[in-house]
Design a protein around this motif. Structure first.
Motif, PDB file in Angstrom:
ATOM      1  N   LEU A  14       0.819  -1.212   0.000  1.00 18.32           N
ATOM      2  CA  LEU A  14       0.000   0.000   0.000  1.00 18.32           C
ATOM      3  C   LEU A  14       0.850   1.258   0.000  1.00 18.32           C
ATOM      4  O   LEU A  14       0.405   2.312  -0.494  1.00 18.32           O
ATOM      5  N   ARG A  15       2.062   1.176   0.538  1.00 16.93           N
ATOM      6  CA  ARG A  15       2.977   2.323   0.486  1.00 16.93           C
ATOM      7  C   ARG A  15       3.682   2.398  -0.859  1.00 16.93           C
ATOM      8  O   ARG A  15       3.877   3.479  -1.415  1.00 16.93           O
ATOM      9  N   ARG A  16       4.076   1.243  -1.389  1.00 16.87           N
ATOM     10  CA  ARG A  16       4.827   1.212  -2.645  1.00 16.87           C
ATOM     11  C   ARG A  16       3.947   1.565  -3.838  1.00 16.87           C
ATOM     12  O   ARG A  16       4.425   2.124  -4.831  1.00 16.87           O
ATOM     13  N   TYR A  17       2.676   1.193  -3.763  1.00 17.62           N
ATOM     14  CA  TYR A  17       1.760   1.431  -4.871  1.00 17.62           C
ATOM     15  C   TYR A  17       0.642   2.371  -4.402  1.00 17.62           C
ATOM     16  O   TYR A  17      -0.472   1.922  -4.098  1.00 17.62           O
ATOM     17  N   PRO A  18       0.891   3.670  -4.330  1.00 19.35           N
ATOM     18  CA  PRO A  18      -0.105   4.620  -3.820  1.00 19.35           C
ATOM     19  C   PRO A  18      -1.285   4.763  -4.779  1.00 19.35           C
ATOM     20  O   PRO A  18      -1.221   4.368  -5.947  1.00 19.35           O
ATOM     21  N   GLU A  19      -2.356   5.363  -4.279  1.00 17.83           N
ATOM     22  CA  GLU A  19      -3.560   5.512  -5.090  1.00 17.83           C
ATOM     23  C   GLU A  19      -3.316   6.341  -6.343  1.00 17.83           C
ATOM     24  O   GLU A  19      -4.000   6.176  -7.350  1.00 17.83           O
TER      25      GLU A  19
END
Length: 453
Positions: free
Chosen positions: A267-272
């Protein structure tokens, strides 16, 4: 479907972890084997390996790719034409490095290095090594690391290192094969050089701090220099790209692994703000892993709307629904996944599982058909045979039930139970039928290998 040993993923990836990787079969420092199964990742690795295998005259379908849940950098071949990958290697290398390692491991198969290691096996802790290999086979067949751990005794770390470590000559030979084959295919060996340089610094560390690959694949400065010399002075493919589709397949594989195994990091590596397919794929998986089912399904539905013919997106939706107690809803995406990828045994087993979980006897026949086909494709999966046994039981097919239980016991490594059920199946099945012949084979095989008294 992504499934691990520690966390059983309902959708049909028997007792492994919701993905598909293979790590080295070592129980060093008390670690237990944790195998992973995932149709998409296994398919991706087979696509990467197939041109190399074909160039070597090896039929790709004759090679098994297995994945083990381990963060370390490692890959190896064992037990014939079987390539094992650690999840750490898959998620922490780029495409060129991964293909370089894959080509090197195929070099060991093409060079017959395992066959030539038989003398070393006989000379190095034979009993411990044999029991380790038996445990490995049982663990893969059952999809359970605890099965393998139960078979393996003490001293396996030393024995396995002795057996799986290749001589420097064999390592050099595998390097030459890899470089020559990649060159013939028209692929660059630069990733292989980068990987060797990354590992080269490990030789200076104490052995207990080295990554597994260095401990099982002897490195020398001469090896690294030979690869460097080839890349810099002889190769005509430096700077050339791999097939375009490989890059996206690799990105999705890494995204899937990180999403399942490190959801917080995902979730940190692939932000919205990252709207790439791989990023949304990782976030959907990570959200579902953390219990946020509704936003996860929303992302998966977006992906399906963009790639309606991608069986793995439909499979993921089915897995999310099934694991959250919604089997009737899961059947629909699983059916579509099977329609799009009919030869994926793991997906068929997931559909069969979902159909059985609905609890409607009208669906048992469909479940049985899919599980029978899955058993053909995944003969060593204890979970598939267990599910098929459940379908036979609900249909009151006692001879077939006994046969399925024999196969399931054999896949788990429980030879006494396998013989018991094979005897019953042989007595009840029509003589000469395929199941009767197979039950007879199981009984004879078990009796010839194990003292049953």
């Amino acid at each position: 479907m992504f499934s691990t040993l520690k966390r059983l993923a309902i959708a049909g990836v028997a007792l492994a972890m919701s993905t598909t990787l293979a790590v080295e079969p070592v129980l060093a420092q008390g670690r237990q084997l944790s195998f992973i199964r995932d149709a998409e990742i296994e398919h991706t690795l087979k696509v990467f390996a197939s041109p190399i295998l074909q160039s070597a005259g090896i039929v790709p379908d004759a090679v098994t790719i297995a994945l083990i849940n381990d963060d370390s950098l490692n890959a190896f071949v064992a037990g014939g034409q079987n390539i094992f990958f650690h999840t750490g290697l898959l998620s922490d290398t780029d495409l060129g490095q991964l293909i370089g390692v894959t080509a090197h491991e195929i070099g060991h198969i093409a060079g017959g290095h395992l066959a030539r290691s038989s003398d070393a096996m006989a000379n190095a802790s034979t009993i411990a090594t044999l029991f380790t290999l038996l445990g490995l086979a049982a663990a893969i067949g059952a999809g359970r690391g605890d099965v393998g751990a139960g078979v393996m005794g003490g001293g396996q770390d030393i024995a396995m290192r002795s057996f799986f470590s290749f001589t420097r000559a064999q390592e050099g030979s595998a390097d030459e094969f890899a470089m020559g084959t990649l060159e013939r295919i028209g692929w660059s060996s630069q990733g292989m050089l980068e990987m060797m340089r990354k590992l080269g610094s490990q030789e200076l560390l104490p052995e207990n701090r080295q990554v597994e690959y260095v401990r099982t694949h002897p490195l020398t400065r001469n090896r690294i220099e030979a690869i460097r010399n080839f890349v810099e002075t002889r190769s005509q493919n430096n700077g050339k790209r791999f097939p375009d589709e490989f890059y996206e397949m690799h990105r999705r594989m890494v995204a899937k692994l990180v999403g399942f195994m490190r959801p917080d990091i995902a979730l940190r590596r692939y932000p919205e703000g990252d709207t790439s397919v791989s990023a949304r794929y990782a976030r959907a998986i990570a959200l579902y892993q953390k219990g946020s089912v509704t936003p996860a399904l929303k992302l998966v539905d977006q992906l399906i709307s963009e790639e309606k013919d991608n069986p793995y997106f439909h499979e993921l939706k089915g897995q999310i629904l099934l694991e959250n107690g919604r089997p009737a809803e899961a059947v629909v995406p699983y059916r579509q996944a099977v329609k799009l990828a009919p030869e994926e045994g793991l997906i068929r087993s997931s559909l069969g599982h979902a159909l059985l979980e609905v609890g409607d006897d009208r669906l048992v026949k469909e479940a049985m058909v899919n599980l029978q086909e899955s058993a053909r494709l995944e003969r060593r999966s204890a979970l598939v045979w267990r599910l098929l046994a459940s379908a036979y039981s609900r249909s009151d097919m006692q001879p077939q039930l006994a046969y399925a239980r024999a196969e399931e016991a054999l896949a788990r490594g429980d030879v006494r139970a396998a013989k018991f059920h094979a005897d019953r199946a042989e007595q009840m099945l029509p003589a000469g039928s395929p199941e009767w012949l197979r039950a007879q084979d199981i009984r004879v095989m078990v009796e010839s290998r194990v003292d049953m008294n």
